[in-house]
Design a protein around this motif. Structure first.
Motif, PDB file in Angstrom:
ATOM      1  N   CYS A 117     107.612  39.511 -11.789  1.00  0.00           N
ATOM      2  CA  CYS A 117     108.772  38.918 -12.455  1.00  0.00           C
ATOM      3  C   CYS A 117     110.042  39.645 -12.017  1.00  0.00           C
ATOM      4  O   CYS A 117     110.138  40.856 -12.180  1.00  0.00           O
ATOM      5  CB  CYS A 117     108.609  38.991 -13.973  1.00  0.00           C
ATOM      6  N   PRO A 118     111.028  38.925 -11.487  1.00  0.00           N
ATOM      7  CA  PRO A 118     112.264  39.581 -11.068  1.00  0.00           C
ATOM      8  C   PRO A 118     113.118  40.026 -12.254  1.00  0.00           C
ATOM      9  O   PRO A 118     113.989  40.880 -12.106  1.00  0.00           O
ATOM     10  CB  PRO A 118     112.986  38.509 -10.257  1.00  0.00           C
ATOM     11  N   ASP A 119     112.856  39.488 -13.426  1.00  0.00           N
ATOM     12  CA  ASP A 119     113.654  39.828 -14.607  1.00  0.00           C
ATOM     13  C   ASP A 119     113.191  41.131 -15.244  1.00  0.00           C
ATOM     14  O   ASP A 119     113.994  42.023 -15.499  1.00  0.00           O
ATOM     15  CB  ASP A 119     113.592  38.681 -15.613  1.00  0.00           C
ATOM     16  N   CYS A 120     111.879  41.273 -15.506  1.00  0.00           N
ATOM     17  CA  CYS A 120     111.379  42.473 -16.197  1.00  0.00           C
ATOM     18  C   CYS A 120     110.585  43.404 -15.289  1.00  0.00           C
ATOM     19  O   CYS A 120     110.313  44.542 -15.657  1.00  0.00           O
ATOM     20  CB  CYS A 120     110.524  42.070 -17.403  1.00  0.00           C
ATOM     21  N   GLY A 121     110.168  42.941 -14.121  1.00  0.00           N
ATOM     22  CA  GLY A 121     109.413  43.774 -13.194  1.00  0.00           C
ATOM     23  C   GLY A 121     107.916  43.810 -13.463  1.00  0.00           C
ATOM     24  O   GLY A 121     107.163  44.401 -12.707  1.00  0.00           O
ATOM     25  N   ALA A 122     107.468  43.187 -14.544  1.00  0.00           N
ATOM     26  CA  ALA A 122     106.043  43.171 -14.878  1.00  0.00           C
ATOM     27  C   ALA A 122     105.322  42.153 -13.996  1.00  0.00           C
ATOM     28  O   ALA A 122     105.921  41.193 -13.515  1.00  0.00           O
ATOM     29  CB  ALA A 122     105.854  42.819 -16.347  1.00  0.00           C
ATOM     30  N   PRO A 123     104.026  42.343 -13.803  1.00  0.00           N
ATOM     31  CA  PRO A 123     103.294  41.375 -12.997  1.00  0.00           C
ATOM     32  C   PRO A 123     103.160  40.025 -13.700  1.00  0.00           C
ATOM     33  O   PRO A 123     103.052  39.960 -14.917  1.00  0.00           O
ATOM     34  CB  PRO A 123     101.920  42.017 -12.804  1.00  0.00           C
ATOM     35  N   ILE A 124     103.213  38.982 -12.903  1.00  0.00           N
ATOM     36  CA  ILE A 124     102.910  37.634 -13.390  1.00  0.00           C
ATOM     37  C   ILE A 124     101.474  37.368 -12.981  1.00  0.00           C
ATOM     38  O   ILE A 124     101.121  37.463 -11.805  1.00  0.00           O
ATOM     39  CB  ILE A 124     103.850  36.575 -12.766  1.00  0.00           C
ATOM     40  N   ARG A 125     100.641  37.075 -13.955  1.00  0.00           N
ATOM     41  CA  ARG A 125      99.225  36.828 -13.692  1.00  0.00           C
ATOM     42  C   ARG A 125      98.946  35.331 -13.732  1.00  0.00           C
ATOM     43  O   ARG A 125      99.655  34.576 -14.400  1.00  0.00           O
ATOM     44  CB  ARG A 125      98.387  37.557 -14.730  1.00  0.00           C
ATOM     45  N   VAL A 126      97.917  34.927 -13.038  1.00  0.00           N
ATOM     46  CA  VAL A 126      97.502  33.527 -13.060  1.00  0.00           C
ATOM     47  C   VAL A 126      97.247  33.125 -14.513  1.00  0.00           C
ATOM     48  O   VAL A 126      96.558  33.825 -15.246  1.00  0.00           O
ATOM     49  CB  VAL A 126      96.234  33.309 -12.201  1.00  0.00           C
ATOM     50  N   GLY A 127      97.873  32.041 -14.946  1.00  0.00           N
ATOM     51  CA  GLY A 127      97.717  31.566 -16.312  1.00  0.00           C
ATOM     52  C   GLY A 127      98.884  31.915 -17.223  1.00  0.00           C
ATOM     53  O   GLY A 127      99.011  31.366 -18.306  1.00  0.00           O
ATOM     54  N   ASP A 128      99.773  32.843 -16.791  1.00  0.00           N
ATOM     55  CA  ASP A 128     100.966  33.179 -17.580  1.00  0.00           C
ATOM     56  C   ASP A 128     101.937  31.999 -17.563  1.00  0.00           C
ATOM     57  O   ASP A 128     101.991  31.244 -16.596  1.00  0.00           O
ATOM     58  CB  ASP A 128     101.683  34.406 -16.999  1.00  0.00           C
ATOM     59  N   ARG A 129     102.732  31.867 -18.614  1.00  0.00           N
ATOM     60  CA  ARG A 129     103.781  30.850 -18.661  1.00  0.00           C
ATOM     61  C   ARG A 129     104.952  31.349 -17.829  1.00  0.00           C
ATOM     62  O   ARG A 129     105.438  32.467 -18.033  1.00  0.00           O
ATOM     63  CB  ARG A 129     104.228  30.580 -20.098  1.00  0.00           C
ATOM     64  N   VAL A 130     105.411  30.556 -16.868  1.00  0.00           N
ATOM     65  CA  VAL A 130     106.517  30.916 -15.989  1.00  0.00           C
ATOM     66  C   VAL A 130     107.526  29.776 -15.928  1.00  0.00           C
ATOM     67  O   VAL A 130     107.215  28.635 -16.268  1.00  0.00           O
ATOM     68  CB  VAL A 130     106.027  31.257 -14.568  1.00  0.00           C
ATOM     69  N   ALA A 131     108.739  30.103 -15.488  1.00  0.00           N
ATOM     70  CA  ALA A 131     109.791  29.110 -15.328  1.00  0.00           C
ATOM     71  C   ALA A 131     110.754  29.598 -14.257  1.00  0.00           C
ATOM     72  O   ALA A 131     110.735  30.766 -13.873  1.00  0.00           O
ATOM     73  CB  ALA A 131     110.528  28.906 -16.644  1.00  0.00           C
ATOM     74  N   ARG A 132     111.603  28.688 -13.788  1.00  0.00           N
ATOM     75  CA  ARG A 132     112.663  29.075 -12.852  1.00  0.00           C
ATOM     76  C   ARG A 132     113.865  28.162 -13.070  1.00  0.00           C
ATOM     77  O   ARG A 132     113.736  27.031 -13.536  1.00  0.00           O
ATOM     78  CB  ARG A 132     112.201  29.056 -11.406  1.00  0.00           C
ATOM     79  N   ALA A 133     115.031  28.658 -12.745  1.00  0.00           N
ATOM     80  CA  ALA A 133     116.275  27.943 -13.026  1.00  0.00           C
ATOM     81  C   ALA A 133     116.447  26.716 -12.141  1.00  0.00           C
ATOM     82  O   ALA A 133     116.950  25.689 -12.586  1.00  0.00           O
ATOM     83  CB  ALA A 133     117.459  28.876 -12.862  1.00  0.00           C
ATOM     84  N   ASN A 134     116.032  26.828 -10.883  1.00  0.00           N
ATOM     85  CA  ASN A 134     116.144  25.700  -9.951  1.00  0.00           C
ATOM     86  C   ASN A 134     115.123  25.892  -8.840  1.00  0.00           C
ATOM     87  O   ASN A 134     114.391  26.869  -8.820  1.00  0.00           O
ATOM     88  CB  ASN A 134     117.575  25.582  -9.405  1.00  0.00           C
ATOM     89  N   ALA A 135     115.092  24.984  -7.904  1.00  0.00           N
ATOM     90  CA  ALA A 135     114.080  25.012  -6.843  1.00  0.00           C
ATOM     91  C   ALA A 135     114.232  26.209  -5.904  1.00  0.00           C
ATOM     92  O   ALA A 135     113.292  26.559  -5.196  1.00  0.00           O
ATOM     93  CB  ALA A 135     114.135  23.725  -6.037  1.00  0.00           C
ATOM     94  N   PHE A 136     115.398  26.852  -5.910  1.00  0.00           N
ATOM     95  CA  PHE A 136     115.631  27.986  -5.012  1.00  0.00           C
ATOM     96  C   PHE A 136     115.448  29.335  -5.702  1.00  0.00           C
ATOM     97  O   PHE A 136     115.424  30.368  -5.045  1.00  0.00           O
ATOM     98  CB  PHE A 136     117.041  27.895  -4.424  1.00  0.00           C
ATOM     99  N   ALA A 137     115.326  29.346  -7.015  1.00  0.00           N
ATOM    100  CA  ALA A 137     115.171  30.588  -7.776  1.00  0.00           C
ATOM    101  C   ALA A 137     113.720  31.056  -7.777  1.00  0.00           C
ATOM    102  O   ALA A 137     112.800  30.260  -7.581  1.00  0.00           O
ATOM    103  CB  ALA A 137     115.643  30.372  -9.212  1.00  0.00           C
ATOM    104  N   GLU A 138     113.535  32.356  -8.012  1.00  0.00           N
ATOM    105  CA  GLU A 138     112.182  32.901  -8.108  1.00  0.00           C
ATOM    106  C   GLU A 138     111.571  32.549  -9.454  1.00  0.00           C
ATOM    107  O   GLU A 138     112.276  32.388 -10.445  1.00  0.00           O
ATOM    108  CB  GLU A 138     112.221  34.432  -7.989  1.00  0.00           C
ATOM    109  N   TRP A 139     110.252  32.465  -9.479  1.00  0.00           N
ATOM    110  CA  TRP A 139     109.553  32.251 -10.744  1.00  0.00           C
ATOM    111  C   TRP A 139     109.642  33.530 -11.559  1.00  0.00           C
ATOM    112  O   TRP A 139     109.571  34.631 -11.019  1.00  0.00           O
ATOM    113  CB  TRP A 139     108.087  31.900 -10.496  1.00  0.00           C
TER     114      TRP A 139
END
Length: 69
Positions: free
Chosen positions: A13-35
């Protein structure tokens, strides 16, 4: 932020630095932003405001004690 979805691949995660694991809820601002996490998990540095002394601004101990004289 756009609609949340479920992570299909591991990432960081670019916001908190924690790992994003398969199955976590994710979002992004637009098609060019990171999840990123839809809601970042709490860290050991997150403090409940109800536990902070309004006079000396220290986090109260589990006994309720603080740094006030």
């Amino acid at each position: 932020m756009s609609t949340a979805t479920v992570a299909q691949h591991p990432a960081r995660c670019p916001d908190c630095g924690a790992p994003i694991r398969v199955g976590d809820r994710v979002a992004r601002a637009n098609a060019f932003a990171e999840w990123q996490h839809a809601a970042c998990p709490p860290t050991k540095f997150d403090v409940d405001p109800a536990t902070v002394c309004p006079d000396c601004f220290t986090v109260r101990a589990t006994t309720g004690a603080c740094a006030c004289p």
